[in-house]
Design an enzyme around this catalytic site. Structure first.
Site, mmCIF file in Angstrom:
data_model
loop_
_atom_site.group_PDB
_atom_site.id
_atom_site.type_symbol
_atom_site.label_atom_id
_atom_site.label_comp_id
_atom_site.label_asym_id
_atom_site.label_seq_id
_atom_site.Cartn_x
_atom_site.Cartn_y
_atom_site.Cartn_z
ATOM 1 N N SER A 45 0.830 -1.197 0.000
ATOM 2 C CA SER A 45 0.000 0.000 0.000
ATOM 3 C C SER A 45 0.867 1.251 0.000
ATOM 4 C CB SER A 45 -0.902 0.012 1.232
ATOM 5 O OG SER A 45 -1.551 1.262 1.384
ATOM 6 N N TYR A 51 -1.668 5.964 -5.416
ATOM 7 C CA TYR A 51 -2.740 6.950 -5.538
ATOM 8 C C TYR A 51 -2.152 8.159 -6.259
ATOM 9 C CZ TYR A 51 -5.883 4.700 -2.129
ATOM 10 O OH TYR A 51 -6.723 3.842 -1.474
ATOM 11 N N THR A 107 -4.951 2.779 -7.844
ATOM 12 C CA THR A 107 -6.286 2.757 -7.240
ATOM 13 C C THR A 107 -7.085 3.925 -7.799
ATOM 14 O OG1 THR A 107 -5.605 1.619 -5.234
ATOM 15 C CG2 THR A 107 -7.565 2.989 -5.087
ATOM 16 N N LYS A 145 -7.137 -0.617 -10.297
ATOM 17 C CA LYS A 145 -7.938 -1.238 -9.249
ATOM 18 C C LYS A 145 -9.149 -0.360 -8.941
ATOM 19 C CE LYS A 145 -7.413 -2.889 -4.452
ATOM 20 N NZ LYS A 145 -8.188 -1.890 -3.679
#
Length: 374
Positions: free
Chosen positions: A118, A141, A167, A239
């Site tokens: 992450s 991100y 994402t 995603k």
């Protein structure tokens, strides 16, 4: 006799499936942190549906097939893994265990699978890269400061990560009411040390929510995939896809894979359960790029069902966190091994010696017409 029964009673308290780790984690974690991991958006309808939708899919087992040898191995973007079960990107592993993502990375490596780190990890890109030798992807991100996102992608590439997972479902953070009630405070994002300030005003609700909404780029569009491609030579998976329309756009944008995901039901409540829209996305892609699934996988039978409906692999999020909270690195290893063992049994009992033998004919969904009784 009594001692034998007593020992059996002690053994029965050990987890026998991944769901058992959730209660162990609840007992071990502070309420704020448990709620952060376990909670979903608003009324948590989608959170429940992610799991319950799997229960409405039946397996159609085939018999008298030689299943004396089961091969669960598969390939993701050219990387061989022991089973089609990856570790999903989840935030702040040090809230669960003091070694954080480094422990999770070692467990994933031991299971011979891929961990997706992450962006909001509590260990840095570099720390996780040095923790063990394994294939890893990096979740990204896009910030209002695009230079920071580009730098993160380049750091991941430089330290051996093999793909970027963009994402795409978070132009704003979903309304996670447990975090608001708890006034959730989480550790700083280690990957952003020296790049971005973490000081935000949040008199009411979750500081995490306020920070995300101030920093994330809500203007992100399909055209920006080309910009991201210019920052890195790594493959890009997107995603957060839930519809055939967006799956088609993803293919047109030239991404290298899709992850069907509703962000663990933490963004838009009443978004569909991921397993319920998987086949829609698979049909739209038409085999041009791999499709993976994230959300609600708690059993080996869930993995089997996702593969039968066209997923190349699944991602596991909360069970990994609960395993980490309950038993550290060993807990994550156990969670992954449990799912692999259950998948192996499911394949054997369904007449599927290897992954390619799992086909659409092995499942029946609520959308399939009932067979004629004539």
């Amino acid at each position: 006799m009594f001692w034998s029964l007593f020992c059996q009673g002690k053994m029965s308290s050990e987890p026998v499936n991944v769901n058992d780790f959730k209660e162990l984690a609840r007992l071990k974690l502070p309420k704020m942190y448990y709620d952060f991991y376990a909670g979903g958006a608003e009324d948590e309808h989608t959170l429940r549906e992610n799991i319950q939708a799997f229960c409405r899919i039946m397996i159609r087992p085939r018999v008298l097939v030689d299943v004396s040898q089961i091969d669960m191995s598969t390939t993701i973007l050219g990387h061989r893994i022991s089973a089609p079960i990856l570790v999903a990107p989840t935030a702040a592993h040090k809230l669960a265990f003091h070694e954080g993502e480094q422990a999770t990375a070692r467990a994933a490596a031991a299971a011979k699978t891929i961990m997706i780190l992450s962006y909001s990890s509590t260990c840095s890109i570099e720390e996780v890269a040095s923790s063990c030798n394994a294939v890893r992807f990096f979740q990204l991100y896009i910030y209002k400061r695009r230079d920071i996102s580009a730098l993160l992608a380049q750091r991941a590439e430089r330290f051996g990560y093999k793909a970027i997972v963009l994402t795409a479902d978070t132009p704003r953070l979903g309304r996670r009411e447990a975090d608001i009630k708890n006034k959730m405070i989480r550790p700083p994002i280690k990957n952003l040390d020296g790049l971005m300030s973490f000081d935000v005003n949040a008199d009411q609700g979750s500081k995490f929510e306020t920070y995300a909404n101030v920093t994330l780029d809500a203007s992100l569009r399909w055209e920006d995939i080309m910009w991201l491609r210019s920052t890195t030579s790594l493959p890009i998976l997107i995603k957060g896809i839930l519809t055939h329309e967006d799956a088609t756009k993803a293919v047109e944008a030239g991404v290298d894979g899709i992850i069907v995901s509703n962000h663990g039901a933490r963004q838009l409540d009443f978004a569909p359960a991921t397993i319920s829209v998987l086949e829609e996305v698979v049909h739209a892609v038409k085999g041009k790029i791999p499709v993976l699934l994230d959300g609600g996988v708690r059993r080996g039978t869930d993995v089997f069902k996702a593969l039968a409906l066209g997923a190349q692999a699944v991602l596991i999020g909360r069970p990994v966190l609960f395993g980490l909270a309950a038993k550290g690195e060993g807990g994550v290893r156990t969670v992954l091994e449990m799912l692999k063992n259950e998948l192996e049994i499911s394949m054997a009992l369904s007449g599927c010696p290897c992954i390619k033998d799992i086909t659409r004919s092995h499942v029946r969904t609520p959308y399939d017409k009932l067979p004629s009784m004539l």
